[in-house]
Motif scaffolding. Structure first.
Motif, mmCIF file in Angstrom:
data_model
loop_
_atom_site.group_PDB
_atom_site.id
_atom_site.type_symbol
_atom_site.label_atom_id
_atom_site.label_comp_id
_atom_site.label_asym_id
_atom_site.label_seq_id
_atom_site.Cartn_x
_atom_site.Cartn_y
_atom_site.Cartn_z
ATOM 1 N N MET A 171 -5.201 6.963 -12.724
ATOM 2 C CA MET A 171 -6.511 6.417 -12.344
ATOM 3 C C MET A 171 -6.412 4.938 -11.976
ATOM 4 N N ARG A 172 -5.612 4.166 -12.738
ATOM 5 C CA ARG A 172 -5.423 2.750 -12.407
ATOM 6 C C ARG A 172 -4.733 2.603 -11.057
ATOM 7 N N LEU A 173 -3.711 3.402 -10.821
ATOM 8 C CA LEU A 173 -3.019 3.366 -9.532
ATOM 9 C C LEU A 173 -3.962 3.731 -8.394
ATOM 10 N N GLU A 174 -4.789 4.730 -8.607
ATOM 11 C CA GLU A 174 -5.733 5.165 -7.581
ATOM 12 C C GLU A 174 -6.739 4.061 -7.254
ATOM 13 N N LEU A 217 -6.678 -2.077 -2.523
ATOM 14 C CA LEU A 217 -5.748 -2.754 -1.619
ATOM 15 C C LEU A 217 -5.839 -2.185 -0.209
ATOM 16 N N SER A 218 -5.984 -0.884 -0.092
ATOM 17 C CA SER A 218 -6.140 -0.258 1.226
ATOM 18 C C SER A 218 -7.373 -0.808 1.940
ATOM 19 N N SER A 219 -8.464 -0.939 1.208
ATOM 20 C CA SER A 219 -9.700 -1.473 1.772
ATOM 21 C C SER A 219 -9.518 -2.927 2.211
ATOM 22 N N GLU A 220 -8.892 -3.729 1.374
ATOM 23 C CA GLU A 220 -8.653 -5.142 1.700
ATOM 24 C C GLU A 220 -7.769 -5.281 2.946
ATOM 25 N N VAL A 221 -6.729 -4.476 3.027
ATOM 26 C CA VAL A 221 -5.830 -4.526 4.178
ATOM 27 C C VAL A 221 -6.578 -4.135 5.450
ATOM 28 N N SER A 222 -7.408 -3.121 5.362
ATOM 29 C CA SER A 222 -8.198 -2.707 6.535
ATOM 30 C C SER A 222 -9.116 -3.824 6.998
ATOM 31 N N MET A 223 -9.783 -4.482 6.047
ATOM 32 C CA MET A 223 -10.680 -5.583 6.418
ATOM 33 C C MET A 223 -9.906 -6.751 7.021
ATOM 34 N N LEU A 224 -8.760 -7.093 6.426
ATOM 35 C CA LEU A 224 -7.949 -8.178 6.961
ATOM 36 C C LEU A 224 -7.448 -7.853 8.367
ATOM 37 N N VAL A 255 0.848 -1.200 0.000
ATOM 38 C CA VAL A 255 0.000 0.000 0.000
ATOM 39 C C VAL A 255 0.882 1.248 0.000
ATOM 40 N N ARG A 256 1.924 1.244 0.836
ATOM 41 C CA ARG A 256 2.824 2.404 0.893
ATOM 42 C C ARG A 256 3.562 2.601 -0.426
ATOM 43 N N ILE A 257 3.941 1.510 -1.062
ATOM 44 C CA ILE A 257 4.610 1.606 -2.370
ATOM 45 C C ILE A 257 3.660 2.197 -3.405
ATOM 46 N N LEU A 258 2.427 1.701 -3.435
ATOM 47 C CA LEU A 258 1.439 2.250 -4.371
ATOM 48 C C LEU A 258 1.199 3.729 -4.104
ATOM 49 N N GLU A 259 1.144 4.102 -2.838
ATOM 50 C CA GLU A 259 0.933 5.506 -2.481
ATOM 51 C C GLU A 259 2.074 6.372 -3.010
ATOM 52 N N ALA A 260 3.298 5.926 -2.812
ATOM 53 C CA ALA A 260 4.459 6.682 -3.300
ATOM 54 C C ALA A 260 4.468 6.755 -4.825
ATOM 55 N N TRP A 261 4.148 5.656 -5.467
ATOM 56 C CA TRP A 261 4.108 5.624 -6.932
ATOM 57 C C TRP A 261 3.031 6.556 -7.452
ATOM 58 N N GLU A 320 1.795 9.211 -5.991
ATOM 59 C CA GLU A 320 2.232 10.600 -5.781
ATOM 60 C C GLU A 320 3.276 11.011 -6.805
ATOM 61 N N GLU A 321 4.183 10.091 -7.116
ATOM 62 C CA GLU A 321 5.223 10.391 -8.096
ATOM 63 C C GLU A 321 4.607 10.633 -9.471
ATOM 64 N N VAL A 322 3.645 9.808 -9.863
ATOM 65 C CA VAL A 322 2.976 9.979 -11.164
ATOM 66 C C VAL A 322 2.202 11.297 -11.188
ATOM 67 N N ALA A 323 1.545 11.635 -10.089
ATOM 68 C CA ALA A 323 0.733 12.857 -10.023
ATOM 69 C C ALA A 323 1.591 14.123 -10.092
ATOM 70 N N GLU A 324 2.850 14.039 -9.672
ATOM 71 C CA GLU A 324 3.722 15.211 -9.662
ATOM 72 C C GLU A 324 4.453 15.444 -10.982
ATOM 73 N N ARG A 325 4.326 14.521 -11.906
ATOM 74 C CA ARG A 325 5.003 14.685 -13.198
ATOM 75 C C ARG A 325 4.416 15.879 -13.953
ATOM 76 N N VAL A 326 5.257 16.503 -14.758
ATOM 77 C CA VAL A 326 4.823 17.641 -15.564
ATOM 78 C C VAL A 326 3.707 17.195 -16.508
ATOM 79 N N GLU A 327 3.921 16.097 -17.180
ATOM 80 C CA GLU A 327 2.900 15.539 -18.073
ATOM 81 C C GLU A 327 2.253 14.360 -17.355
ATOM 82 N N ILE A 328 1.138 14.616 -16.725
ATOM 83 C CA ILE A 328 0.455 13.581 -15.948
ATOM 84 C C ILE A 328 -0.181 12.571 -16.893
ATOM 85 N N ASP A 329 0.100 11.307 -16.656
ATOM 86 C CA ASP A 329 -0.518 10.212 -17.408
ATOM 87 C C ASP A 329 -1.787 9.820 -16.653
#
Length: 76
Positions: A51-54, A60-67, A29-35, A37-46
């Protein structure tokens, strides 16, 4: 007595395994969060990638919370 001890050992090992798996999932989850944020900060946002990362991060955050809640209930 030996059978009971073996069951206790199996249960403890399962708890340790579950905790390690949960910690590994939290790291993902932390890796996805960092990734994300990195994608969102790019000059040319993909946007499609962002959206797929989000979606994956939210799922995954929801699944981890439930587990985590289920583990806490099981070990309380």
């Amino acid at each position: 007595m030996r059978i009971i001890l073996n069951k206790v050992t199996e249960t403890v090992m399962q708890i340790i395994h579950d905790q390690k798996m949960l910690e590994w999932l939290k790291m993902q989850v932390r890796i996805l969060e960092a990734w994300r944020e990195e994608v969102a900060e790019r000059v040319e946002i993909d946007v499609p990638v962002l959206m797929r990362l989000e979606r994956h991060y939210a799922w995954l955050s929801s699944e981890v919370s439930m587990l985590e809640m289920e583990m806490n209930k099981a070990h309380a």
